[in-house]
Enzyme design. Structure first.
Site, PDB file in Angstrom:
ATOM      1  N   SER A  93      41.274  38.606  46.776  1.00  0.00           N
ATOM      2  CA  SER A  93      41.508  37.223  46.389  1.00  0.00           C
ATOM      3  C   SER A  93      40.705  36.256  47.265  1.00  0.00           C
ATOM      4  O   SER A  93      39.478  36.352  47.313  1.00  0.00           O
ATOM      5  CB  SER A  93      43.007  36.940  46.438  1.00  0.00           C
ATOM      6  OG  SER A  93      43.330  35.739  45.773  1.00  0.00           O
ATOM      7  N   ASP A 194      45.294  40.087  35.554  1.00  0.00           N
ATOM      8  CA  ASP A 194      45.521  39.273  36.755  1.00  0.00           C
ATOM      9  C   ASP A 194      46.094  37.921  36.321  1.00  0.00           C
ATOM     10  O   ASP A 194      45.483  37.211  35.528  1.00  0.00           O
ATOM     11  CB  ASP A 194      44.190  39.101  37.474  1.00  0.00           C
ATOM     12  CG  ASP A 194      44.316  38.442  38.836  1.00  0.00           C
ATOM     13  OD1 ASP A 194      45.258  37.645  39.035  1.00  0.00           O
ATOM     14  OD2 ASP A 194      43.462  38.705  39.696  1.00  0.00           O
ATOM     15  N   HIS A 224      47.338  41.131  39.994  1.00  0.00           N
ATOM     16  CA  HIS A 224      46.432  40.556  40.988  1.00  0.00           C
ATOM     17  C   HIS A 224      46.343  41.378  42.271  1.00  0.00           C
ATOM     18  O   HIS A 224      45.249  41.672  42.761  1.00  0.00           O
ATOM     19  CB  HIS A 224      46.868  39.126  41.319  1.00  0.00           C
ATOM     20  CG  HIS A 224      45.972  38.450  42.305  1.00  0.00           C
ATOM     21  ND1 HIS A 224      44.639  38.207  42.059  1.00  0.00           N
ATOM     22  CD2 HIS A 224      46.216  37.966  43.561  1.00  0.00           C
ATOM     23  CE1 HIS A 224      44.098  37.603  43.096  1.00  0.00           C
ATOM     24  NE2 HIS A 224      45.025  37.448  44.021  1.00  0.00           N
TER      25      HIS A 224
END
Length: 255
Positions: A93, A194, A224
């Site tokens: 991320s 996600d 995610h």
């Protein structure tokens, strides 16, 4: 302020090949610890730092900015390059955005990148309101724990501090402006389901980087936080194979 359980940084002294692992926004090293352990178990030197303002309470993030988060991973990268022949950078991320910025700025000191659902742009139209909204609303609902696997949880804040979110948007702009400087081999893992980072993030970075060796793999069964999800083992094994192919000194497991 005491750390949340699992938020502790992790360092392992292994062989001559090093790996820096970068966690995400409002997250902690816990989301990447199994990955870091896997790399360490196979003889690599591993650094998984805790970013400033993370791992305690969300209010502490209000006092930090993206420059603080980047400075921490920059220090860790420099420390690894001093004692390792080659260094790779991995990120989840926002950790992916930090990894890309390190690659752009450190060049040949980074031998390759492994990114999992990297975040490099805003997916929320309300982001343009953050310069004002952050002074009116301290926080909103958090983004942690987007995981499909039953019983798997992520240690992270349940609130998103808006001062920090505003700074994250500035990090995205900075990274976007330097993506063309990224030339290293890239292995990208992306979850089609996600709920935090849209496919537009991957399209943006793949369209702008200058890397000639790029591979994208889909994590079909994960959300995610794929490093704690159904596709985690594929990420762990895939990244190890990627590093070993590019770094001959990493090929042998410890006896």
């Amino acid at each position: 302020m005491p750390l949340l359980p699992g938020a502790e940084p992790f360092h392992h002294e292994g062989g001559p090949v090093g790996v820096l692992v970068c966690h995400g926004f409002t997250g902690t090293p816990q989301s990447l610890r199994p990955w870091a352990d896997h790399l360490a178990d196979h003889g690599l030197t591993v650094s998984l730092p805790l970013l400033p303002g993370h791992g305690t309470r969300w209010q502490d993030m209000q006092l930090t900015r993206w420059e603080d988060w980047y400075a921490e991973v920059d220090r860790e990268l420099r420390a690894l390059t001093e004692r390792c022949e080659q260094v790779f950078v991995c990120g989840l991320s926002m950790g992916g955005a930090l990894a890309l910025l390190l690659a752009a700025r450190h060049g040949a000191a980074v031998s390759g990148l492994v990114l999992v659902n990297p975040s490099v742009r805003s997916d929320n139209a309300a982001t343009v309101l953050l310069p004002v909204l952050r002074h009116l609303v301290p926080s909103i609902r958090g983004v942690a724990d987007d995981i499909a696997k039953e019983g798997s949880t992520e240690v992270g804040y349940d609130r998103t501090p808006l001062h920090a979110a505003w700074s994250l948007s500035r990090l995205w702009r900075t990274v976007q402006g330097e993506l063309e400087q990224v030339t290293q081999p890239l292995l990208l893992f992306r979850s089609p389901r996600d709920h935090i980072v849209s496919p537009a993030n991957a399209r943006l970075l793949l369209g702008r980087i200058s890397s000639t060796e790029v591979e994208e793999r889909l994590c079909e069964r994960s959300f995610h936080v794929a490093t704690l999800d159904h596709d985690a083992e594929a990420i762990f094994e895939g990244s190890l194979d990627f590093i070993r192919r590019l770094a001959p000194a990493a090929k042998a497991d410890p006896v």
